[in-house]
Write an enzyme that holds these catalytic residues in place. Structure first.
Site, PDB file in Angstrom:
ATOM      1  N   HIS A  61      22.766  60.557 -45.540  1.00  0.00           N
ATOM      2  CA  HIS A  61      23.001  59.386 -44.700  1.00  0.00           C
ATOM      3  C   HIS A  61      21.710  58.592 -44.501  1.00  0.00           C
ATOM      4  O   HIS A  61      21.700  57.362 -44.639  1.00  0.00           O
ATOM      5  CB  HIS A  61      23.549  59.817 -43.331  1.00  0.00           C
ATOM      6  CG  HIS A  61      24.997  60.168 -43.337  1.00  0.00           C
ATOM      7  ND1 HIS A  61      25.505  61.200 -44.090  1.00  0.00           N
ATOM      8  CD2 HIS A  61      26.059  59.623 -42.665  1.00  0.00           C
ATOM      9  CE1 HIS A  61      26.813  61.289 -43.892  1.00  0.00           C
ATOM     10  NE2 HIS A  61      27.168  60.347 -43.042  1.00  0.00           N
ATOM     11  N   HIS A 117      21.596  67.730 -39.369  1.00  0.00           N
ATOM     12  CA  HIS A 117      20.320  67.739 -40.095  1.00  0.00           C
ATOM     13  C   HIS A 117      19.185  68.082 -39.145  1.00  0.00           C
ATOM     14  O   HIS A 117      19.245  67.777 -37.942  1.00  0.00           O
ATOM     15  CB  HIS A 117      20.044  66.386 -40.751  1.00  0.00           C
ATOM     16  CG  HIS A 117      20.934  66.072 -41.902  1.00  0.00           C
ATOM     17  ND1 HIS A 117      20.841  66.705 -43.122  1.00  0.00           N
ATOM     18  CD2 HIS A 117      21.949  65.187 -42.018  1.00  0.00           C
ATOM     19  CE1 HIS A 117      21.753  66.221 -43.951  1.00  0.00           C
ATOM     20  NE2 HIS A 117      22.445  65.302 -43.306  1.00  0.00           N
TER      21      HIS A 117
END
Length: 341
Positions: A178, A230
């Protein structure tokens, strides 16, 4: 006329052939990315049973992968449309040929963007599959079953009891896809805006367009940390990867393909005046009659030396052979000149 038509037809054939070759090359590069994304499983990495960084709870995506791709491509199209509208308003161009040139520029720019997109996704998928870094929510997704007597140690022999697809996804933390994709879109179109948009009615509009893209990318990356998908290092690496690929692709391909003409009307008029002056000069020189009386010859001070005593005549020794009076038409033989010397 026939030669011009043949030349234009050959040029069209050449452009078509070049476009077909580029599309085939792009597809050949895109197929491995699709294979990596769909069929390659990530590296099966172990873990420390007391690792706090892997014990975060699972949360749904704030920005899902499908929303990211749809939003990234929509924003890229919107940026191109806004830039071209602002450019056309500022340049005040309405001719059909100029509109065709603008459309051609936009298509070529989007082609360069797609090339960088394939490269970015290829690098991201290779790192994800080969490294197999575990996400912060790995324990909650995997629910590992292992021998607790080995704690606190490194566990490699374990089985997961969760969903298979979610387990595979939980092993693909580094780098953040992303963050990488969003920053690639932001930086690529920041450079696009910088090189393409030339406006005189605002000083800060271009800056705010570029800052808005960077802020959207930063928000997208930070949500991956707050959603426990993440680690901060994964997001930082994704940002760095997106910036690097955007700059690399634009410098290597964009500078050759995307050449922007200036819309400065004053510069355009100056170029027209220079072209008109050079054309008038060329025709005036070409139409000069051959019988025109040439300019008078310059005086030869070297041969007239001794006949004219002017203040500008250089002083020579009296025994110099150049002071001997001779008619202008009489040549000076080299041998006699040496004998006299």
């Amino acid at each position: 006329m026939e030669n011009n038509s043949n030349t234009s037809e050959k040029w069209r054939h050449w452009i078509t052939c070049q476009l077909c070759v580029d599309i085939v090359v792009w597809l050949c590069a895109a197929v491995p990315v699709l294979i990596l994304f769909l069929f390659i499983t990530p590296y099966d990495r172990g873990f420390f049973c007391d690792d706090v960084t892997l014990s975060y709870p699972y949360k749904p995506d704030t920005v899902s992968a499908s929303h990211l791709v749809l939003g990234g491509f929509s924003i890229s199209v919107a940026v191109v449309v806004v830039v071209e509208i602002l450019r056309s308003v500022d340049c005040n161009r309405k001719k059909s040929a100029q509109v065709r040139d603008n459309i051609s520029y936009c298509i070529k720019g989007y082609g360069v963007f797609l090339v960088g997109f394939v490269i970015e996704q290829f690098v991201v998928q290779v790192f994800k599959k080969q490294m197999g870094v575990l996400r912060p929510n790995f324990f909650d997704v995997c629910k590992p079953d292992f021998n607790r007597s080995f704690c606190p140690g490194y566990i490699t022999n374990y089985t997961c009891s969760g969903d298979v697809k979610e387990i595979q996804d939980s092993r693909q933390s580094f780098p953040s896809g992303h963050a990488s994709f969003s920053m690639y879109v932001a930086v690529f179109y920041c450079i696009y805006i910088q090189n393409r948009l030339e406006i005189k009615f605002s000083v800060i509009l271009k800056f705010f367009l570029q800052a808005g893209l960077i802020c959207l990318s930063a928000v997208c990356g930070f949500t991956r940390i707050t959603d426990h998908f993440h680690h901060p290092t994964d997001v930082a690496a994704g940002f760095l990867l997106g910036v690097t690929i955007a700059i690399f692709v634009y410098n290597m391909i964009g500078k050759k393909v995307l050449k922007t003409d200036s819309c400065d009307n004053s510069a355009y008029m100056q170029n027209l005046l220079l072209m008109a002056k050079s054309r008038d000069y060329y025709y005036s020189e070409a139409q000069t009659p051959l019988s025109q009386t040439p300019l008078p010859l310059l005086k030869n001070d070297f041969l007239n030396m001794g006949f004219e005593k002017t203040p500008t005549t250089p002083l020579l020794p009296l025994n110099s052979p150049f002071n001997v009076r001779r008619p202008v038409s009489m040549p000076i033989e080299p041998l006699k000149l040496l004998e006299e010397v």
